[in-house]
Design a protein around this motif. Structure first.
Motif, PDB file in Angstrom:
ATOM      1  N   UNK A 174     -20.472  39.308  14.862  1.00 61.28           N
ATOM      2  CA  UNK A 174     -21.248  39.464  14.998  1.00 61.28           C
ATOM      3  C   UNK A 174     -21.580  40.257  14.020  1.00 61.28           C
ATOM      4  N   UNK A 175     -20.714  41.354  13.478  1.00 62.43           N
ATOM      5  CA  UNK A 175     -21.310  41.809  11.725  1.00 62.43           C
ATOM      6  C   UNK A 175     -21.218  41.720  11.027  1.00 62.43           C
ATOM      7  N   UNK A 219     -20.415  42.953  21.651  1.00 67.72           N
ATOM      8  CA  UNK A 219     -20.508  43.314  20.679  1.00 67.72           C
ATOM      9  C   UNK A 219     -22.579  43.186  20.172  1.00 67.72           C
ATOM     10  N   UNK A 220     -22.890  44.554  19.036  1.00 60.41           N
ATOM     11  CA  UNK A 220     -24.488  43.132  18.781  1.00 60.41           C
ATOM     12  C   UNK A 220     -24.504  44.212  17.935  1.00 60.41           C
ATOM     13  N   UNK A 221     -25.174  43.702  17.386  1.00 56.07           N
ATOM     14  CA  UNK A 221     -26.121  43.973  15.710  1.00 56.07           C
ATOM     15  C   UNK A 221     -27.135  44.002  16.519  1.00 56.07           C
ATOM     16  N   UNK A 228     -26.065  49.480  17.196  1.00 51.87           N
ATOM     17  CA  UNK A 228     -25.083  48.771  17.520  1.00 51.87           C
ATOM     18  C   UNK A 228     -24.277  49.089  18.212  1.00 51.87           C
ATOM     19  N   UNK A 229     -22.978  47.700  18.792  1.00 50.98           N
ATOM     20  CA  UNK A 229     -21.867  48.367  19.711  1.00 50.98           C
ATOM     21  C   UNK A 229     -21.356  47.393  19.415  1.00 50.98           C
ATOM     22  N   UNK A 272     -21.215  33.081  24.818  1.00 58.55           N
ATOM     23  CA  UNK A 272     -21.191  33.223  23.354  1.00 58.55           C
ATOM     24  C   UNK A 272     -21.608  31.380  22.604  1.00 58.55           C
ATOM     25  N   UNK A 292     -26.900  35.106  18.113  1.00 63.11           N
ATOM     26  CA  UNK A 292     -25.554  34.940  17.180  1.00 63.11           C
ATOM     27  C   UNK A 292     -25.347  36.282  16.919  1.00 63.11           C
ATOM     28  N   UNK A 293     -26.239  37.607  17.236  1.00 67.57           N
ATOM     29  CA  UNK A 293     -26.419  38.843  17.067  1.00 67.57           C
ATOM     30  C   UNK A 293     -25.500  39.891  18.458  1.00 67.57           C
ATOM     31  N   UNK A 294     -25.927  38.594  19.251  1.00 72.93           N
ATOM     32  CA  UNK A 294     -24.819  39.233  20.434  1.00 72.93           C
ATOM     33  C   UNK A 294     -23.600  37.865  20.778  1.00 72.93           C
ATOM     34  N   UNK A 295     -22.152  39.152  20.897  1.00 73.20           N
ATOM     35  CA  UNK A 295     -21.433  38.311  21.209  1.00 73.20           C
ATOM     36  C   UNK A 295     -19.621  38.791  22.553  1.00 73.20           C
ATOM     37  N   UNK A 296     -20.102  38.206  23.567  1.00 77.61           N
ATOM     38  CA  UNK A 296     -18.993  38.575  24.249  1.00 77.61           C
ATOM     39  C   UNK A 296     -17.430  38.087  23.327  1.00 77.61           C
TER      40      UNK A 296
END
Lengths: 247, 247
Positions: free
Chosen positions: A126-127, B12-14, B60-61, B84, B89-93
Motif C-alpha cells: 500500500x505505502x 493497510x491503507x493510505x 493511515x493504517x 485485493x 490500490x491504496x487499500x490492501x488486505x
C-alpha cells in the motif's frame, strides 16, 4: 558584472508523474524542465542545468546531482530554500554548494548506484506502491545472486541496452547486491556508467532467472553476442531509483 | 443453509484520499465503505464490517483489524485475493482468517499502537511527503521525552479529546516512545484505547513542548483540569498511522 559561479545541487524526485529527467520541447513534465524554470526565475537568467545523467520516465531519484552556472549572488542556503519553495512537492533539493568552475556533473561522475525494489508477496504494497515492482511468483534468490555475479567487471553491455549506440558500450560494474528483507527484495547496482535502460534490463533478466524462465547462461550469452533479444524483459520504471552519484 | 462464519481481516491503507475509516451516508470515500462494497459483491450478502476502531480523515493504517459475518464459503485465500483485486490500490488486505463467532474486532482489542512521523529538516521529504508532518523548527528532543512520560499510566484524557464524551474518558497508556533517525522523529504510542483525536493532540502538545512554546507542566494541567484548551495544537492527520492492534 557579478562573478560567475558554478553551483552543484543534489535533488531527490518521485518520477511517477514525469516523462523523465531530460527537458523536452513539447512537454512541461520533465524534472530538468521544472528545475530550469524555477532557477531561471530565481536568477533572472536563462539557466541550463547539467544532470549527472538522464533518468527514464517514471524512474525516481534519491540522490541525483546537477550543476549550473550563474551570476546570481544569493547564498546557497537561499537558493535551496527558493527552489524548495517553488518546485512541486515531488521534487526536493537536499544540498546546494559552490564548486570549482570546471566541475561537470556528468563528466566527473565516477560511480553511480541504482537500487531496484521488488515487492514479493501475496498482498499489495500500500505505502510503497509507487516505488516497487510487484512480483507474485516465487523467486529463487540463490540463483539470482549467482547470476548477478556475471555482471561484475568490465563488459560490453550492448546486449543490455534498448538502443543502438555508436559510442562505446563498454561499462564497468563494481557491485550487484541482492538483499531480501520481509516482502522486499532490493537489487543494488553500482557502476561507472549505464546505458539506456541498462539497469532495468539487467534486473528484468535477473527476475526471469529467479522465476526459472531463464538461466544464468542467458547473461553470458547476451554479453557475448551483444544481442538485446537474448536478455530478459525490461523491468518496469517505477521500481528503479537513482540512489547515489559519487565524484 | 450454509454455516455462518466470522472472518477476521488485517488491512493497510493510505488514508490520504479518504474521509476516514467510518462509512458515511453521503460519501463514497471511506475505507469501511470501500471494503463493505467489495465484500457485499463477493458474498452476494449485505456485509457490514466491524473495525477495531475508527481512524480520522487522512490518517493511515499499517495494521487495522476488522471482522464480518458471512455465509460465503470461499477459502480465506480466495477472499483475500478477491478483495485485493477489487479494492483500490491504496487499500490492501494483508491477512484473512476464520475466527470464533464471538470474536469482535473492537470489544476484544486489548492494545493499540499508533505511530506519528515527524520530518525535521531543511529540505522536504519527497518520498514520504504523504506520511510525515514537516516541522522546520528545531525540536528539543530531551524535553519531549521527559514530557512524554507524563502520559504513561491510567488518566482521564478528556483534556486530550476534541469532543465532549458521555462515556468514560479514562484510558491507559502503556508506552510513549520517541526515536530520531536521520531526518525523522517517530513518536509511538501504545494504549488500551484512544479518544477522538487523542493521539494527534498528545503529539501536537509534545511538538509544542519541543519547540519551547509549551512546557511539560501543560500536560499535567490538561490531564488534571480535563480542559482541552490547556493542551497543545492537534497535529495534522497525515503523520499518523495505526500501527498495530493486539488481542
Amino acid at each position: 558584472m557579478a562573478v560567475e559561479r558554478n553551483i552543484k545541487c543534489v535533488v531527490a524526485y518521485d518520477g511517477t508523474k514525469y516523462q523523465g529527467w531530460q527537458r523536452l520541447k513539447n512537454s512541461d513534465h520533465t524534472i530538468q524542465g521544472k528545475i530550469e524554470h524555477v532557477l531561471s526565475k530565481m536568477t533572472n537568467e536563462k539557466i541550463e542545468v547539467m544532470g549527472s545523467g538522464r533518468t527514464d520516465a517514471g524512474v525516481h531519484a534519491r540522490w541525483q546531482v546537477f550543476n549550473f552556472h550563474t551570476r546570481c549572488q544569493k547564498s546557497t542556503k537561499n537558493m535551496m530554500d527558493y527552489m524548495n519553495q517553488y518546485l512541486p512537492e515531488d521534487i526536493g533539493v537536499c544540498q546546494v554548494e559552490d564548486v570549482d568552475l570546471r566541475f561537470h556533473s556528468r563528466f566527473h561522475a565516477k560511480k553511480k548506484t541504482y537500487i531496484y525494489r521488488i515487492w514479493i508477496g501475496e498482498y499489495p504494497p500500500v505505502f510503497e506502491r509507487k516505488y516497487v515492482h510487484v512480483v507474485t511468483e516465487t523467486l529463487h534468490l540463490q540463483k539470482m545472486k549467482e547470476a548477478a555475479l556475471l555482471f561484475i567487471g568490465e563488459h560490453d553491455f550492448q546486449g543490455f541496452c534498448s538502443r543502438k549506440v555508436k559510442k562505446s558500450t563498454v561499462r564497468k560494474i563494481n557491485h550487484v547486491q541482492l538483499k531480501q528483507e520481509g516482502h522486499e527484495l532490493t537489487i543494488s547496482v553500482t557502476g561507472n556508467g549505464f546505458l539506456y535502460n541498462m539497469v532495468r534490463i539487467m534486473v528484468g533478466t535477473l527476475i526471469d532467472i529467479g522465476k526459472g524462465t531463464l538461466t544464468k547462461e542467458t547473461i553470458t550469452e547476451a554479453l557475448d553476442t551483444k544481442d538485446r533479444s537474448k536478455a530478459g524483459e525490461r523491468a518496469p520504471a517505477k521500481g528503479l531509483i537513482l540512489h547515489d552519484v559519487s565524484y
